[in-house]
Scaffold this active site. Structure first.
Site, PDB file in Angstrom:
ATOM      1  N   ASP A 182     -15.778   8.609   9.821  1.00  0.00           N
ATOM      2  CA  ASP A 182     -14.648   7.713   9.552  1.00  0.00           C
ATOM      3  C   ASP A 182     -13.353   8.516   9.645  1.00  0.00           C
ATOM      4  O   ASP A 182     -13.338   9.730   9.461  1.00  0.00           O
ATOM      5  CB  ASP A 182     -14.763   7.050   8.174  1.00  0.00           C
ATOM      6  N   ARG A 236       0.816  -1.222   0.000  1.00  0.00           N
ATOM      7  CA  ARG A 236       0.000   0.000   0.000  1.00  0.00           C
ATOM      8  C   ARG A 236       0.844   1.264   0.000  1.00  0.00           C
ATOM      9  O   ARG A 236       0.465   2.265  -0.608  1.00  0.00           O
ATOM     10  CB  ARG A 236      -0.933  -0.018   1.198  1.00  0.00           C
TER      11      ARG A 236
HETATM   12  C1  SAM Z   1     -13.828  -2.637   7.884  1.00  0.00           C
HETATM   13  S1  SAM Z   1     -14.487  -1.005   7.833  1.00  0.00           S
HETATM   14  C2  SAM Z   1     -16.081  -1.275   8.569  1.00  0.00           C
HETATM   15  C3  SAM Z   1     -17.189  -0.548   7.850  1.00  0.00           C
HETATM   16  C4  SAM Z   1     -18.598  -0.788   8.386  1.00  0.00           C
HETATM   17  N1  SAM Z   1     -18.713  -0.342   9.750  1.00  0.00           N
HETATM   18  C5  SAM Z   1     -18.982  -2.246   8.249  1.00  0.00           C
HETATM   19  O1  SAM Z   1     -19.016  -2.963   9.252  1.00  0.00           O
HETATM   20  O2  SAM Z   1     -19.238  -2.704   7.138  1.00  0.00           O
HETATM   21  C6  SAM Z   1     -13.574  -0.226   9.179  1.00  0.00           C
HETATM   22  C7  SAM Z   1     -13.561   1.298   9.099  1.00  0.00           C
HETATM   23  O3  SAM Z   1     -13.081   1.813  10.333  1.00  0.00           O
HETATM   24  C8  SAM Z   1     -12.321   2.966  10.069  1.00  0.00           C
HETATM   25  N2  SAM Z   1     -11.419   3.251  11.207  1.00  0.00           N
HETATM   26  C9  SAM Z   1     -10.312   2.575  11.585  1.00  0.00           C
HETATM   27  N3  SAM Z   1      -9.741   3.165  12.635  1.00  0.00           N
HETATM   28  C10 SAM Z   1     -10.494   4.243  12.941  1.00  0.00           C
HETATM   29  C11 SAM Z   1     -10.403   5.273  13.920  1.00  0.00           C
HETATM   30  N4  SAM Z   1      -9.390   5.322  14.803  1.00  0.00           N
HETATM   31  N5  SAM Z   1     -11.349   6.234  13.933  1.00  0.00           N
HETATM   32  C12 SAM Z   1     -12.364   6.200  13.034  1.00  0.00           C
HETATM   33  N6  SAM Z   1     -12.506   5.266  12.079  1.00  0.00           N
HETATM   34  C13 SAM Z   1     -11.569   4.293  12.030  1.00  0.00           C
HETATM   35  C14 SAM Z   1     -11.576   2.621   8.782  1.00  0.00           C
HETATM   36  O4  SAM Z   1     -11.146   3.773   8.082  1.00  0.00           O
HETATM   37  C15 SAM Z   1     -12.632   1.815   8.021  1.00  0.00           C
HETATM   38  O5  SAM Z   1     -13.314   2.588   7.086  1.00  0.00           O
END
Ligand code: SAM
Length: 282
Positions: free
Chosen positions: A152, A44
């Site tokens: 996010d 990445r």
């Molecule tokens: C795997 S996705 C989950 C999306 C959705 N909630 C679902 O379950 O389908 C995880 C998301 O968490 C966000 N994320 C990770 N660490 C974070 C943080 N410290 N604060 C806010 N968002 C975060 C990532 O950018 C990502 O878009």
């Protein structure tokens, strides 16, 4: 180096730089990156090096030290954004069949017809759009004041969420009647894409928010979805976050977690009421 040797790579990602990047991402976002993710980090971030015209990870790490914009790009590159419409669909059944009726009943005593829902870690938007699709199926809420906050950490993925444009194949999990009401097919150069109807976007507010930072909103929320996000955090970060969620929830208030996440040993402020569904107790 595990996997292909450094010689097979365009750039060398040595231990020092790998450790620097993982501790930077952990410190800023709470995301753990163990040594098993080294190839992923390489793949990445090599793109970032190419985009910036840099010739080594040593130089890239120097850049990260003094460039907040690049730090954000680095974190965007290392988040996992997998999601889909109606993911873990039993959560939306529970929202429609249990949570909303309870809210409607409580609204009489509260004297207000208002619902606040937070999709924390909303990725490209499928989760908050699915919440809104579910609420649209609840006639009891027709004249309610409803707002969905969708946040996010990843600024790039939030832009996609706001745009609400997806490959057509991604709406396969959406019931047919909802598809024709709430999605528009792209034509000509947009063929193969679908766009969320603007009416479905009206009550959703997309905002950039790092869950580790201070939160600008006061709440309270009736429901918090934080699914498939804490899986990347360590236990201490999870414990602190769940406590903050409990403080942000109203009474009754519900927390939905992802399929492999739970509160076991991390919070005694919730009661398990369904598959990875928690009701705030105190
Ligand atoms: C795997 S996705 C989950 C999306 C959705 N909630 C679902 O379950 O389908 C995880 C998301 O968490 C966000 N994320 C990770 N660490 C974070 C943080 N410290 N604060 C806010 N968002 C975060 C990532 O950018 C990502 O878009």
């Amino acid at each position: 180096m595990i996997g292909p040797t450094a010689a097979q790579h365009e750039f060398e990602l040595a231990d020092t730089e790998f450790r620097f990047i993982s501790s930077l991402v952990y410190g800023h976002a709470g995301i753990k990156i163990d040594s098993g993710k080294r190839e992923l980090v390489y793949a990445r971030l090599a793109k970032r090096l190419r985009a910036l015209g840099l010739d080594s990870f040593v130089v890239y790490c120097e850049r990260l030290r003094g460039d907040a914009g690049e730090l954000r790009q680095c974190i965007n590159a290392l988040t996992t954004n997998v999601t889909r419409f109606f993911r873990e669909s039993h959560h939306f059944d529970f929202l429609r069949e249990s949570v909303i009726p309870e809210l409607v009943e409580a609204s009489v005593a509260r004297g207000r017809r208002k619902a606040r829902i937070w999709s924390a870690g909303c990725s490209s938007g499928e989760e908050p759009y699915t919440i809104e699709l579910t609420l649209q199926e609840c006639p009891q809420l027709r004249d309610w004041d409803v707002k969905i906050l969708a946040t996010d950490l990843d600024t790039g993925i939030l832009a996609k969420a706001r745009a609400g444009i997806y490959p057509e194949s991604q709406i396969e999990d959406i019931p047919l009647a909802l598809r024709s009401n709430w999605f528009r097919r792209g034509t000509n150069r947009h063929a193969g894409l679908i766009r969320v109807h603007p009416n479905l976007q009206q009550r959703i507010f997309f905002r950039h928010l790092n869950l580790k930072d201070a939160w600008p909103m006061r709440g309270p929320f009736d429901v918090i979805f934080c699914r498939n996000v804490v899986i990347y955090f360590d236990k201490d970060t999870q414990r602190t976050l769940f406590n903050r969620f409990a403080d942000m929830l109203s009474d009754p208030g519900y927390l939905f977690l992802g399929h492999s996440e739970n509160l076991h040993g991390l919070s005694d402020r919730f009661q398990l009421v369904g598959r990875t569904i928690y009701r705030k107790m105190h």
